[in-house]
Design a protein around this motif. Structure first.
Motif, PDB file in Angstrom:
ATOM      1  N   TYR A 157      40.762 -21.415-104.134  1.00 34.80           N
ATOM      2  CA  TYR A 157      40.944 -22.014-105.463  1.00 34.80           C
ATOM      3  C   TYR A 157      41.641 -21.014-106.371  1.00 34.80           C
ATOM      4  CZ  TYR A 157      36.473 -19.558-106.190  1.00 34.80           C
ATOM      5  OH  TYR A 157      35.464 -18.634-106.222  1.00 34.80           O
TER       6      TYR A 157
ATOM      7  N   ASN B 119      33.551 -28.778-106.952  1.00 31.20           N
ATOM      8  CA  ASN B 119      32.504 -27.781-106.728  1.00 31.20           C
ATOM      9  C   ASN B 119      32.241 -27.550-105.248  1.00 31.20           C
ATOM     10  OD1 ASN B 119      32.287 -27.323-109.430  1.00 31.20           O
ATOM     11  ND2 ASN B 119      30.570 -28.759-109.722  1.00 31.20           N
TER      12      ASN B 119
ATOM     13  N   LEU C 235      26.590 -19.681-100.062  1.00 28.28           N
ATOM     14  CA  LEU C 235      27.051 -20.806-100.869  1.00 28.28           C
ATOM     15  C   LEU C 235      26.766 -22.126-100.156  1.00 28.28           C
ATOM     16  CD1 LEU C 235      30.448 -19.339-102.124  1.00 28.28           C
ATOM     17  CD2 LEU C 235      28.305 -19.527-103.395  1.00 28.28           C
TER      18      LEU C 235
ATOM     19  N   THR D 270      29.058 -15.045 -97.357  1.00 35.02           N
ATOM     20  CA  THR D 270      29.248 -15.885 -98.540  1.00 35.02           C
ATOM     21  C   THR D 270      29.248 -17.362 -98.165  1.00 35.02           C
ATOM     22  OG1 THR D 270      30.555 -14.085 -99.472  1.00 35.02           O
ATOM     23  CG2 THR D 270      30.677 -16.176-100.609  1.00 35.02           C
TER      24      THR D 270
ATOM     25  N   TYR E 179      34.109 -24.700-103.963  1.00 36.27           N
ATOM     26  CA  TYR E 179      33.468 -23.396-104.175  1.00 36.27           C
ATOM     27  C   TYR E 179      32.407 -23.138-103.106  1.00 36.27           C
ATOM     28  CZ  TYR E 179      35.255 -23.598-109.040  1.00 36.27           C
ATOM     29  OH  TYR E 179      36.037 -23.658-110.157  1.00 36.27           O
ATOM     30  N   TRP E 180      31.579 -24.147-102.893  1.00 36.28           N
ATOM     31  CA  TRP E 180      30.420 -23.951-102.004  1.00 36.28           C
ATOM     32  C   TRP E 180      30.832 -23.817-100.538  1.00 36.28           C
ATOM     33  CZ3 TRP E 180      28.214 -28.540-105.135  1.00 36.28           C
ATOM     34  CH2 TRP E 180      27.775 -28.065-106.378  1.00 36.28           C
TER      35      TRP E 180
ATOM     36  N   ARG F  53      39.095 -12.122-103.751  1.00 35.82           N
ATOM     37  CA  ARG F  53      38.609 -12.691-105.004  1.00 35.82           C
ATOM     38  C   ARG F  53      39.278 -11.945-106.146  1.00 35.82           C
ATOM     39  NH1 ARG F  53      34.917 -15.670-105.915  1.00 35.82           N
ATOM     40  NH2 ARG F  53      34.467 -14.588-107.855  1.00 35.82           N
TER      41      ARG F  53
ATOM     42  N   HIS G 198      38.353 -16.995-112.404  1.00 34.24           N
ATOM     43  CA  HIS G 198      38.267 -16.397-111.073  1.00 34.24           C
ATOM     44  C   HIS G 198      39.062 -17.215-110.058  1.00 34.24           C
ATOM     45  CE1 HIS G 198      34.693 -13.630-111.670  1.00 34.24           C
ATOM     46  NE2 HIS G 198      34.810 -14.241-112.833  1.00 34.24           N
TER      47      HIS G 198
ATOM     48  N   GLU H 153      38.855  -8.132-105.329  1.00 35.22           N
ATOM     49  CA  GLU H 153      37.822  -7.745-104.383  1.00 35.22           C
ATOM     50  C   GLU H 153      38.178  -8.401-103.055  1.00 35.22           C
ATOM     51  OE1 GLU H 153      32.958  -8.300-103.918  1.00 35.22           O
ATOM     52  OE2 GLU H 153      34.055  -9.376-105.466  1.00 35.22           O
TER      53      GLU H 153
END
Lengths: 349, 598
Positions: free
Chosen positions: A232, A223, A286, A282, A226-227, A247, A240, A272
């Motif tokens: 990924y 995780n 995040l 972002t 992601y943050w 993205r 995703h 995107e």
């Protein structure tokens, strides 16, 4: 269907792995979840994990997490998962109060949940996450604290605590909407959140992200990727990915996904492109979720611009509103700002 | 041209009673327009008008009609605006005609506005041709409607024409009635020039185009003319008629209707109702009935983005080129920044201008609640006019306040007398009169403060009468009222744009409603926001918007990033549209809340 879906999934994995090999990288984490993978029979589940891992160059100390629902596991299945290399289990326990579990529409009881947790330990899992939900209609603060005490007693390495989100169309949503159930009072929900924070801090868990707690060294590495907006790859219907500033999301319908993968080798539904400005905002949005926040130096190293030059107004406003604070060279949410993070984050857009 | 073959007429009708369709049929019958070129309802040329089904600006069309009697007639069809706001424009259009076709829906009966216009037409000595339209509808009751009209106006039964503009039935009879019943224009072509301006619009190439009816004398290109009210002189550069496209002519004589251009840069120089005469041989007297159209309703218009202030000024200036009754002046509000205080003929006029500003000029506006113009008698003996609550002098300096009153007439089925009277009473109305138009339709007359009508009176009237009531009103004068200024304080600071004038006895109730309404509209902020209503220094109501404590996305993993960004973008967009007052953010609806309280 399951066989064909797995076939498509593994095909996608092999095609996507070129991207990893191309840059000489290794997969450092793998997360199998979304839905209930553990309801698959042991053999299928085993080959899913093995084949996926085989498709990629995988780091030797990789974190490999499997989502496991308490009602769907037995010792044989868990031991098998452990044998083939799964290092971490994430268990959707939600609550240890039977009436609340029923209200959430969960098939398992508190007893099932505790038994499943012990089975995980018996199977040799030394890294287990427990998902909990608070703010359930009818839940009292006492209910919540009892669940917390019991969970702390089990000593999982990781705990995720989520305030209940009433999803439109669910049975619970209908009950609240029609007045059969009263939604949880907002103040009570906030109190539950902060009481979890206090209790878990006191018992050795670090509150390292808005909804996540871990014993030192057991933060979920997956995780954190992601943050930090690191790359990924998502495999499967509706998954995703984020690679090379883009993205992507796959077709959500499994049949469509399957057909597209088998004929085109790809099932991307949307793409995107993230401009540098999108990436910067972002990273803030995040990154601020984490207790460590976003480091000024990291930001500068990544984007070649000072955080304060890029987001001076947003930072100044957030600090003035007591939502954000500086800790050394890192910008993070204040304790008060945790539950109001959107107020601060949207200023970075 | 022989004036004996000219017929100048208009059509009087309620919205939806079929005026435009009848006009289309008349245009077809006189082949002014080929079927192919015909968009439905040609006369209403502005999009906005067509959408709202109303005619805002009067237009005039010249038609050639070949009568079965063997003669060719020139018809000038003068279109009239169909809304109470434009009563003065209607009266000037009527003054340009000798006859009026009265169109009444066979299933509805006459409505208040139609009746008001009908009375105006009768005052102007127009011959009325009553047409009962839509007789093809299943619920048509032409006999009842006929009896009603007979009772009100005293028509003879044989005067009525039963028609369906939709199917074309009766249209030929209407055309013949225009020939036979409407008298040809009187007027002396040899007398000094008198021509009535009944409308105007701005053309970027020709300047102001005046729509005119020559009463006496004649107009020729190159002639020096004088406008009698403004005393300005111009040279006629172009004359013509509408067919309906502009068709140039050399001259217009007594009895004719057409247009005139004279290089006039500003509609303010060509007032509707003014008389055009010859500069060399002027008439002694202007035509009767001229008055300056005065705005009755005021509101503040503010750009949401302060950078659009200049654009707003340009847009208002452009609209005023076509609309002499629009007035505006710069205004500054603590809450809303720089904007304009604008004056309108009425609520519809205000709506139309707002919509055109937003639609045609792409402006995002905040509109403050509309108010009327007050006359304030000061203790010093001075008298002032106040067009905005924020301009009201301190109470200690006020001797008395007068507000505009209107005489309102409501026509509705008799079943609704009770609810209508109740509504008028609630709105501080004084009962004046009641008459039965037929066994079950009545006309109620009340004197009401105009400000009470601005506040959703018509909507209320409609809802209490299931949509059957129609309303017309007319300004009768300013009268003293016990009025106070109600202030709204947010976070202990008065918000000037939310102040309103109100009768003392209603202040408490309105204060409570407003504060409750605002409590629901103002989003929770990071701190408690007290909302207070106050008269002078006395707080009469108070509510608090509790501080927000939770605004968080609990789960945010790989698949949630786009959703998260969109959520935050939506929140941010919502914020961007709000006005910052001190550290409180107020959504735009708050400034219109004053209008929508129950």
């Amino acid at each position: 269907m399951i066989d064909r879906y797995m076939e498509a999934l593994l095909l996608e994995a092999r095609i996507q792995s070129a991207q990893v090999r191309g840059v000489g990288a290794e997969v450092s984490t793998l997360y199998l979840g979304g839905g209930t993978p553990t309801c698959l029979p042991k053999e299928l589940l085993g080959s899913l994990v093995t084949e996926t891992l085989r498709a990629f160059p995988v780091a030797h100390n990789a974190e490999i997490t499997m989502e496991a629902n308490p009602g769907t596991v037995d010792l044989g299945k868990l031991a098998c998962l452990r044998d083939i290399g799964v290092t971490r289990l994430s268990m959707g326990i939600q609550s240890l109060e039977d009436s609340l579990l029923a209200r959430l529409g969960r098939a398992h009881s508190a007893e099932d949940a505790i038994r499943a947790f012990h089975l995980a330990r018996d199977a040799g899992f030394g890294n287990v996450n427990v998902d909990l939900i608070y703010g359930i209609p009818g839940q009292t603060r006492k209910d919540w604290e009892e669940t917390l005490d019991l969970v702390v007693g089990l000593r999982p390495e990781h705990i995720s605590a989520y305030g209940l989100m009433l999803e439109e169309g669910t049975p619970l949503w209908h009950k609240v909407k029609s007045g059969i159930l009263l939604p949880c009072d907002e103040d009570l929900e906030i109190n539950m959140y902060y009481s979890a924070k206090e209790k878990l801090n006191m018992t050795g868990y670090r509150h390292y992200e808005i909804s996540n707690f871990a014993l030192p060294g057991y933060e979920c590495r997956h995780n954190i990727i992601y943050w930090r907006l690191e790359p990924y790859i998502g495999l499967g219907a509706g998954a995703h990915s984020y690679m090379n500033g883009e993205r992507r999301s796959n077709l959500t319908d499994p049949e469509d996904y399957l057909r597209s993968i088998m004929s085109l080798g790809s099932a991307v539904a949307e793409r995107e492109a993230f401009s540098k400005a999108d990436q910067m905002s972002t990273v803030m949005i995040l990154g601020l979720r984490m207790a460590d926040g976003v480091g000024e130096e990291d930001f500068h190293r990544r984007f070649g611009i000072q955080m304060c030059d890029a987001f001076g107004n947003a930072i100044e406003k957030g600090v003035a509103q007591r939502l954000l604070e500086w800790d050394g060279g890192r910008l993070r949410l204040t304790r008060y700002g945790l539950m109001l993070s959107n107020e601060a984050m949207r200023e970075f857009l | 041209m022989w004036s004996s073959t000219i017929r100048n007429f208009c059509i009087i009708a309620h919205i939806d009673h079929g005026k435009s369709t009848l006009a289309d049929r008349i245009l077809e019958a006189t082949s002014s327009i080929s079927q192919r070129d015909m968009t439905d309802q040609v006369l209403d040329s502005m999009d906005l008008e067509r959408e709202r089904g109303i005619t805002i600006k009067a237009k005039a069309v010249r038609l050639t009609y070949e009568s079965p009697d063997g003669n060719e007639y020139v018809f000038n069809l003068i279109d009239t605006p169909g809304h109470v706001d434009f009563g003065y424009e209607v009266s000037r259009s009527l003054a340009a005609c000798e006859g009026a076709v009265l169109v009444v829906d066979a299933s509805q009966g006459i409505e208040a506005q139609t009746l008001a216009n009908l009375y105006l037409a009768i005052e102007n000595d127009l011959v009325i041709i009553p047409v009962i339209n839509k007789i093809d509808l299943p619920n048509a009751d032409p006999d009842r409607v006929m009896r009603e009209l007979q009772d009100i106006i005293g028509f003879n039964p044989d005067e009525f024409i039963f028609a369906s503009a939709k199917t074309g039935e009766g249209v030929q009879e209407v055309l013949e009635a225009i020939v036979q019943r409407v008298p040809p224009p009187r007027g002396d072509a040899k007398a000094p020039l008198k021509a009535l301006i009944f409308d105007s619009h701005f053309d970027p190439y020709r300047g102001v185009i005046a729509y005119t009816r020559v009463m006496d004398g004649h107009l020729t290109t190159g002639q020096e003319i004088k406008l009698m009210a403004t005393d300005k002189e111009f040279e006629v550069t172009e004359l013509g008629v509408f067919k309906p496209e502009m068709d140039e002519t050399e001259s217009l004589s007594a009895g004719e209707v057409g247009y005139l251009a004279a290089g006039v840069k500003n509609v303010q120089d060509m007032h509707v109702g003014d008389t055009i005469t010859s500069a060399k041989h002027p008439a002694d007297e202007p035509l009767p009935g001229y008055r300056r159209a005065t705005p009755m309703v005021f509101c503040g218009l503010y750009p949401i983005e302060s950078s659009q202030y200049e654009d707003l000024r340009d847009a208002l200036t452009k609209l005023r080129l076509n609309d002499a009754s629009l007035v505006f002046e710069p205004e500054t509000s603590v809450a809303l920044g720089f904007g304009f205080r604008c004056g309108f003929l009425g609520l519809l006029h205000m709506d139309i201008i707002q919509e055109r500003l937003e639609r045609e000029f792409d402006l995002n506006l905040i509109t403050t609640a509309p108010n009327v113009i007050y006359r304030v008698q000061m203790t010093s003996g001075e008298r002032i006019e106040v067009d905005s609550p924020s301009k009201l002098p301190p109470t200690s300096k006020i001797e008395a306040i007068e507000e505009p009153y209107v005489q309102a007439s409501v026509i509705a089925p008799a079943d609704y007398i009770g609810p209508i009277m109740e509504l008028c009473q609630e709105r501080r109305g004084q009962y004046k009169d009641m008459e039965y138009l037929s066994e079950n339709r009545v006309r109620l007359v009340y004197n009401l403060p105009l400000s009470e009508i601005l506040l959703d009176f018509f909507d209320r009237l409609k809802s209490r009468t299931r949509g059957y009531a129609s309303l017309d009103y007319e300004y009768i004068g300013h009268f003293e009222s016990d009025l106070v200024k109600l202030d709204i304080l947010l976070n202990d600071r008065p918000v000037d744009a939310l102040s309103c004038m109100i009768h003392r006895e209603k202040a408490q109730e309105r204060g409570r409603q407003l504060v409750e309404k605002l409590r629901d509209i103002i989003p929770r902020q990071l701190f408690d926001v007290p909302i207070q209503a106050a008269v002078g220094s006395r707080v009469i109501s108070r509510e608090t918007v509790r501080a927000i404590r939770k605004n968080v996305l609990q789960k945010c993993y790989g698949g949630d990033v786009s959703r998260k960004r969109k959520l935050l973008e939506r929140q941010r967009e919502g914020k961007r549209r709000m006005k910052q007052l001190g550290n409180v953010e107020i959504p735009q609806e708050a400034f219109m809340a004053v209008l929508k309280v129950d």
